[in-house]
Design a protein around this motif. Structure first.
Motif, PDB file in Angstrom:
ATOM      1  N   ARG A 270      38.075  22.736   8.465  1.00  0.00           N
ATOM      2  CA  ARG A 270      39.290  22.247   9.131  1.00  0.00           C
ATOM      3  C   ARG A 270      39.925  23.341   9.972  1.00  0.00           C
ATOM      4  N   ALA A 271      39.979  24.566   9.432  1.00  0.00           N
ATOM      5  CA  ALA A 271      40.577  25.675  10.173  1.00  0.00           C
ATOM      6  C   ALA A 271      39.798  25.970  11.450  1.00  0.00           C
ATOM      7  N   ALA A 272      38.459  25.958  11.360  1.00  0.00           N
ATOM      8  CA  ALA A 272      37.630  26.236  12.533  1.00  0.00           C
ATOM      9  C   ALA A 272      37.808  25.163  13.601  1.00  0.00           C
ATOM     10  N   ILE A 273      37.916  23.920  13.166  1.00  0.00           N
ATOM     11  CA  ILE A 273      38.061  22.803  14.114  1.00  0.00           C
ATOM     12  C   ILE A 273      39.438  22.838  14.766  1.00  0.00           C
ATOM     13  N   GLU A 274      40.478  23.117  13.988  1.00  0.00           N
ATOM     14  CA  GLU A 274      41.821  23.235  14.560  1.00  0.00           C
ATOM     15  C   GLU A 274      41.881  24.352  15.593  1.00  0.00           C
TER      16      GLU A 274
ATOM     17  N   VAL B 155      31.303  30.810  12.559  1.00  0.00           N
ATOM     18  CA  VAL B 155      31.745  30.255  11.280  1.00  0.00           C
ATOM     19  C   VAL B 155      30.698  29.284  10.748  1.00  0.00           C
ATOM     20  N   ARG B 156      30.189  28.427  11.606  1.00  0.00           N
ATOM     21  CA  ARG B 156      29.160  27.471  11.189  1.00  0.00           C
ATOM     22  C   ARG B 156      27.909  28.205  10.712  1.00  0.00           C
ATOM     23  N   ARG B 157      27.508  29.248  11.432  1.00  0.00           N
ATOM     24  CA  ARG B 157      26.309  30.011  11.057  1.00  0.00           C
ATOM     25  C   ARG B 157      26.528  30.759   9.742  1.00  0.00           C
ATOM     26  N   ALA B 158      27.744  31.262   9.532  1.00  0.00           N
ATOM     27  CA  ALA B 158      28.036  31.976   8.289  1.00  0.00           C
ATOM     28  C   ALA B 158      27.927  31.041   7.093  1.00  0.00           C
TER      29      ALA B 158
ATOM     30  N   MET C 133      38.581  35.585  11.320  1.00  0.00           N
ATOM     31  CA  MET C 133      38.636  36.239  12.621  1.00  0.00           C
ATOM     32  C   MET C 133      39.340  35.383  13.674  1.00  0.00           C
ATOM     33  N   ILE C 134      39.508  34.086  13.406  1.00  0.00           N
ATOM     34  CA  ILE C 134      40.076  33.196  14.419  1.00  0.00           C
ATOM     35  C   ILE C 134      41.323  32.447  13.965  1.00  0.00           C
ATOM     36  N   VAL C 135      41.688  32.533  12.685  1.00  0.00           N
ATOM     37  CA  VAL C 135      42.914  31.873  12.214  1.00  0.00           C
ATOM     38  C   VAL C 135      43.709  32.843  11.363  1.00  0.00           C
ATOM     39  N   GLY C 136      45.006  32.566  11.209  1.00  0.00           N
ATOM     40  CA  GLY C 136      45.876  33.471  10.480  1.00  0.00           C
ATOM     41  C   GLY C 136      46.068  33.107   9.023  1.00  0.00           C
ATOM     42  N   ARG C 137      45.515  31.993   8.571  1.00  0.00           N
ATOM     43  CA  ARG C 137      45.753  31.580   7.191  1.00  0.00           C
ATOM     44  C   ARG C 137      44.941  32.422   6.205  1.00  0.00           C
ATOM     45  N   ASP C 138      45.351  32.403   4.942  1.00  0.00           N
ATOM     46  CA  ASP C 138      44.699  33.186   3.892  1.00  0.00           C
ATOM     47  C   ASP C 138      43.314  32.606   3.621  1.00  0.00           C
TER      48      ASP C 138
ATOM     49  N   GLY D 168      37.102  11.647  13.606  1.00  0.00           N
ATOM     50  CA  GLY D 168      37.366  10.779  12.459  1.00  0.00           C
ATOM     51  C   GLY D 168      37.749  11.534  11.207  1.00  0.00           C
ATOM     52  N   ILE D 169      38.373  12.716  11.366  1.00  0.00           N
ATOM     53  CA  ILE D 169      38.734  13.538  10.219  1.00  0.00           C
ATOM     54  C   ILE D 169      40.235  13.808  10.220  1.00  0.00           C
ATOM     55  N   ALA D 170      40.741  14.248   9.063  1.00  0.00           N
ATOM     56  CA  ALA D 170      42.134  14.674   8.943  1.00  0.00           C
ATOM     57  C   ALA D 170      42.193  16.187   9.078  1.00  0.00           C
ATOM     58  N   ILE D 171      43.092  16.698   9.929  1.00  0.00           N
ATOM     59  CA  ILE D 171      43.265  18.137  10.058  1.00  0.00           C
ATOM     60  C   ILE D 171      44.747  18.484   9.960  1.00  0.00           C
ATOM     61  N   ALA D 172      45.053  19.784  10.074  1.00  0.00           N
ATOM     62  CA  ALA D 172      46.396  20.326   9.831  1.00  0.00           C
ATOM     63  C   ALA D 172      46.725  20.143   8.351  1.00  0.00           C
ATOM     64  N   GLY D 173      47.907  19.641   8.019  1.00  0.00           N
ATOM     65  CA  GLY D 173      48.262  19.479   6.624  1.00  0.00           C
ATOM     66  C   GLY D 173      48.695  20.773   5.971  1.00  0.00           C
ATOM     67  N   PRO D 174      48.869  20.781   4.628  1.00  0.00           N
ATOM     68  CA  PRO D 174      49.317  21.986   3.915  1.00  0.00           C
ATOM     69  C   PRO D 174      48.307  23.131   4.055  1.00  0.00           C
ATOM     70  N   ARG D 175      48.812  24.358   4.263  1.00  0.00           N
ATOM     71  CA  ARG D 175      47.955  25.528   4.356  1.00  0.00           C
ATOM     72  C   ARG D 175      48.775  26.767   4.035  1.00  0.00           C
TER      73      ARG D 175
END
Length: 322
Positions: free
Chosen positions: A149-153, A115-118, A133-138, A266-273
């Motif tokens: 955020r999705a990659a980190i979660e 993901v980072r390379r892309a 390829m690694i998360v189910g969200r749209d 030091g970041i915010a993750i999860a939240g609305p998706r």
């Protein structure tokens, strides 16, 4: 079976093999991965025991029976393999190699690094394809911060259920425990949904998955917090945010490693998706943190690698002591 030196040595050997070899594509293109076998078995049971004509009570009972059959068979296979392979160092090496196929250190790193390379090579559209390829969200609803955020979660959650949990059960119950864990986790991912088709049939799989991940999830969060200084984070801050925010996650387990990672970076993750089945309006973990950025994917991977090394070192130390 209690934890002992041989089981811990098996853990260390499996971790090293997975780190070095991972899941080679050339092999799994020619032979089905063990998880594929597990998934095929679950699929057969589901097709036989989850007809739409059955009542909700019948479906729930059938789901319980499915889980009992699945776990019993997994334990049996693991026990037979362990008995066949425990006589000499060649058998030990084969057992460690089998165990390594059910641990996801290298493959998880590769998927998240992709993901980072892309991002770097193809911008946001390419990153959206990679993260899908690694998360189910749209993915089409994700901006740059959303992709990061999705990659980190995914890194944090899968550190728990793809690495720490299988290793925990391998150490505790040997190869039978590891295979049984993967069977439970695979069942949860296949049938442990809240859709009309699976809300009853998959109830037992989802609840058992919650149970077997209870301790590993908290260990995962602790490991992430301990290595926070590798990205100039604070151990104390990561632990504080984990203890405060873990229960805000809809999962009883995923919130522990995810909130620890949020605190470490030091970041915010999860939240609305938004997922294929609809929107989720969850609270943020570490809501006071800044928005995730591309560089944070690399920082999360450094936390991940260091936490994996720490875990292996702990098991190696225990193997020497026991």
């Amino acid at each position: 079976m209690l934890v002992h030196g041989d089981a811990l040595l098996l853990v260390v050997a499996a971790l090293l093999l997975d780190a070095v070899i991972g899941d080679p594509d050339w092999l799994w293109r020619r032979a089905p991965h063990p998880v594929v076998w597990i998934g095929n078995g679950i699929g057969r049971l589901e097709r036989r025991l989850n007809p739409e004509s059955w009542s909700r009570r019948q479906r729930k009972l059938a789901g319980v029976i499915t889980v009992i059959v699945l776990v019993s068979f997994a334990m049996l296979v693991g026990g037979v393999l362990a008995d066949l392979l425990n006589d000499n160092w060649i058998g030990f090496a084969i057992e460690a190699l089998i165990a390594s196929t059910l641990i996801a250190q290298r493959s998880l790193y590769q998927h998240v690094a992709r993901v980072r390379r892309a991002f770097t090579e193809g911008g946001l559209p390419a990153a959206r394809q990679a993260v899908a390829m690694i998360v189910g969200r749209d993915p089409e609803r994700l901006d740059e911060a959303g992709v990061a955020r999705a990659a980190i979660e995914s890194t944090a959650e899968n550190f728990s259920d793809g690495i720490v949990a299988p290793v925990f059960w391998l150490a505790l119950l040997g190869l039978p425990g590891l295979i049984a864990y993967k069977a439970i986790n695979t069942a949860d991912s296949m049938i442990g949904h809240r859709s009309t088709l699976y809300i009853d049939f998959g109830w037992a799989a989802a609840r058992l998955d919650d149970l077997v991940n209870l301790i590993p999830a908290r260990l995962s969060g602790l490991l992430v917090a301990i290595v926070a200084p590798i990205v100039r984070g604070s151990i104390v801050a990561s632990l504080r945010i984990m203890m405060r925010d873990a229960s805000r996650h809809r999962s009883p387990n995923a919130g522990w490693p995810e909130s620890a990672m949020a605190g470490a970076l030091g970041i915010a993750i999860a939240g609305p998706r938004v997922y294929a089945e609809g929107a989720v309006n969850d609270p943020y973990l570490n809501a006071e943190g800044r928005a995730a950025a591309l560089d944070d994917i690399g920082r999360a991977l450094r936390v991940f690698v260091t936490a994996c090394v720490l875990q292996a070192a702990i098991y190696a130390a225990l193997a020497l002591l026991l």
